[in-house]
Design an enzyme around this catalytic site. Structure first.
Site, PDB file in Angstrom:
ATOM      1  N   LYS A  59       0.809  -1.209   0.000  1.00 17.26           N
ATOM      2  CA  LYS A  59       0.000   0.000   0.000  1.00 17.26           C
ATOM      3  C   LYS A  59       0.852   1.272   0.000  1.00 17.26           C
ATOM      4  CE  LYS A  59      -4.119  -2.005   0.294  1.00 17.26           C
ATOM      5  NZ  LYS A  59      -5.186  -1.840  -0.701  1.00 17.26           N
ATOM      6  N   ASP A  60       2.140   1.149   0.348  1.00 14.02           N
ATOM      7  CA  ASP A  60       3.026   2.316   0.279  1.00 14.02           C
ATOM      8  C   ASP A  60       3.023   2.920  -1.113  1.00 14.02           C
ATOM      9  OD1 ASP A  60       3.637   1.605   2.845  1.00 14.02           O
ATOM     10  OD2 ASP A  60       5.746   1.146   2.474  1.00 14.02           O
TER      11      ASP A  60
END
Length: 456
Positions: free
Chosen positions: A43-44
């Site tokens: 998700k970064d």
């Protein structure tokens, strides 16, 4: 090399071949291990992309507040971006998310608001609705909305897809990933299919989610929606980032199978990963078993790290309490309804039935609660104790339709839910639950059924 900030280390995660858990599978199965990102999850990538795109078009201004509904990992990525760029963060999470995720977000300086899981997405208490409302009320705030923000999928189109293509030297034949917001699945699939249209994609879904049936029938079936435990995959909505034309097949995985595979990957492959990673690998291997050929190469995304789940899938007591590993013999909803087969078809009431007739039916059948229907839809419920109270307050309601006094419908649950989970869903306010079997027939489970299952 010295990086300017932590967000410059996002991406370029490794591909690692699966060995022991993939024994007997033809071809090669490799996993892209996304916990090598600085926030320990894939998700970064999309969090940074959503922030930077919002900065470019003016939705996010200096000193602003980022408000997002998240299962935890997107929040971590947004928190890293906020720290590097000077923003505040407020995150809403559903109460099924692990305590570790909540603690990590608070450690990163974010405000965290925990919302109930078992409400619809449009309910004002849901973590979607709470985030939207706060965005409307807080000045200079930005609501990324990872579900419908197409920067999510673009991030994976621009980074994850090219990395997989490069690192497999274009030899990838199959791509598999869990489907939640849809960004990693569809953004990556779009890039890979543009390089080779023959690449097959497999989306992993949870029981209790709408994706698989919607793909196969085009029907958004609310009967498919019920609570499940696996975090980060499956949905009760259709996010705009989910492009079903890019997903060739769907495979559903149970909470138990996902949890067991998660622990196997740690013990047998040295991959200390999250719960949805176990779901992705289990679903991918189930599909690969009958479909992969000797020269095929399948890549499976592993979204996050095991530190988020120390109190759940990596905790023996928690696993035993949920019947995922041996401890006590837990009956499931399926076991319970099988013993009800001699009781005949589920008794229901049409919503237009008069209250006096409903009371007669409850007495005749010797039951304490009954679902209320409108055609094939379950629209409400009646319990004898509540009907009695309402009759005492107003005897004139005897001639009214039950739709005037009925309560909310009984909740649907998965047939593979164990006794401990079922018992947590039945209380003074919720007297029964409904289960749909593999023949699409509906059954009711009451407190009495649970007591009988516990004593046998």
């Amino acid at each position: 090399m010295i990086y300017n900030s932590i967000i410059d280390t996002i991406g370029d995660t490794p591909l690692i071949k699966l060995n022991k858990v993939a024994e007997g599978i033809k071809g090669t199965v490799a996993v892209k291990v996304e916990y090598f990102n600085p926030g320990n999850s894939m998700k970064d990538r999309m969090a940074l992309k959503m922030i930077e795109d919002a900065e470019k078009d003016g939705r996010l201004k200096p000193g602003g507040t980022i408000i997002e509904c998240t299962s935890g990992n997107t929040g971590m990525g947004l928190a890293l971006g906020a720290i590097a760029k000077g923003y505040k963060c407020i995150f809403t999470l559903a109460d099924k998310q692990s305590k570790e995720k909540i603690d990590i977000l608070r450690a990163m300086g974010a405000e965290v608001i925990v919302c109930p899981t078992n409400v619809g997405p449009d309910d004002p208490r849901s973590y979607y609705s709470v985030a939207r409302k706060m965005n409307e009320e807080i000045p200079n705030s930005f609501f990324p909305n990872q579900y419908d923000n197409l920067s999510n999928a673009v991030a994976h189109y621009e980074t994850t897809g090219p990395e997989i293509w490069r690192d497999t030297e274009g030899k990838i034949t199959h791509y598999a990933a869990g489907v939640g917001t849809g960004g990693s699945m569809c953004g990556t699939a779009k890039y890979l299919k543009e390089q080779n249209s023959d690449i097959l994609t497999v989306g992993i879904d949870s029981y209790g989610s709408v994706f698989k049936k919607y793909k196969e029938t085009g029907e958004f079936d609310e009967k498919e929606i019920y609570p499940y435990l696996t975090e980060g995959i499956g949905e009760d909505i259709l996010p705009e980032n989910v492009d079903f034309s890019l997903i060739d097949h769907f495979v559903k995985v149970t909470d138990k199978d996902a949890a067991i595979m998660t622990r196997r990957l740690a013990r047998e492959e040295g991959l200390f990963i999250g719960w949805s990673c176990g779901a992705a690998v289990k679903g991918a291997l189930d599909w690969a078993k009958d479909n992969l050929k000797e020269d095929d190469l399948m890549v499976v995304i592993l979204p996050d790290h095991g530190t988020r789940y120390l109190g759940k899938v990596y905790n023996d007591d928690w696993m035993k309490d949920h019947g995922f590993i041996e401890a006590r013999s837990y009956a499931t909803a399926e076991d319970i309804i099988k013993k009800q087969e001699t009781n005949g078809k589920l008794v229901t009431l049409d919503k237009n039935t008069k209250v006096m007739d409903a009371v007669s039916l409850l007495n005749e059948k010797g039951i304490s609660q009954i679902p209320v229907t409108d055609g094939d839809d379950f629209v409400g419920s009646l319990t004898d104790s509540k009907v009695l109270r309402k009759l005492i307050d107003n005897p004139d309601i005897k001639g009214e339709p039950v739709s005037e006094i009925m309560d909310d419908p009984f909740q649907f649950v998965s047939a593979n839910n164990t006794l401990d989970v079922l018992s947590s869903l039945i209380d003074e306010e919720h007297k029964a639950i409904l289960v749909r079997d593999n023949k699409d027939e509906v059954h009711i489970i009451t407190q009495h059924d649970l007591l009988m299952a516990m004593t046998k």
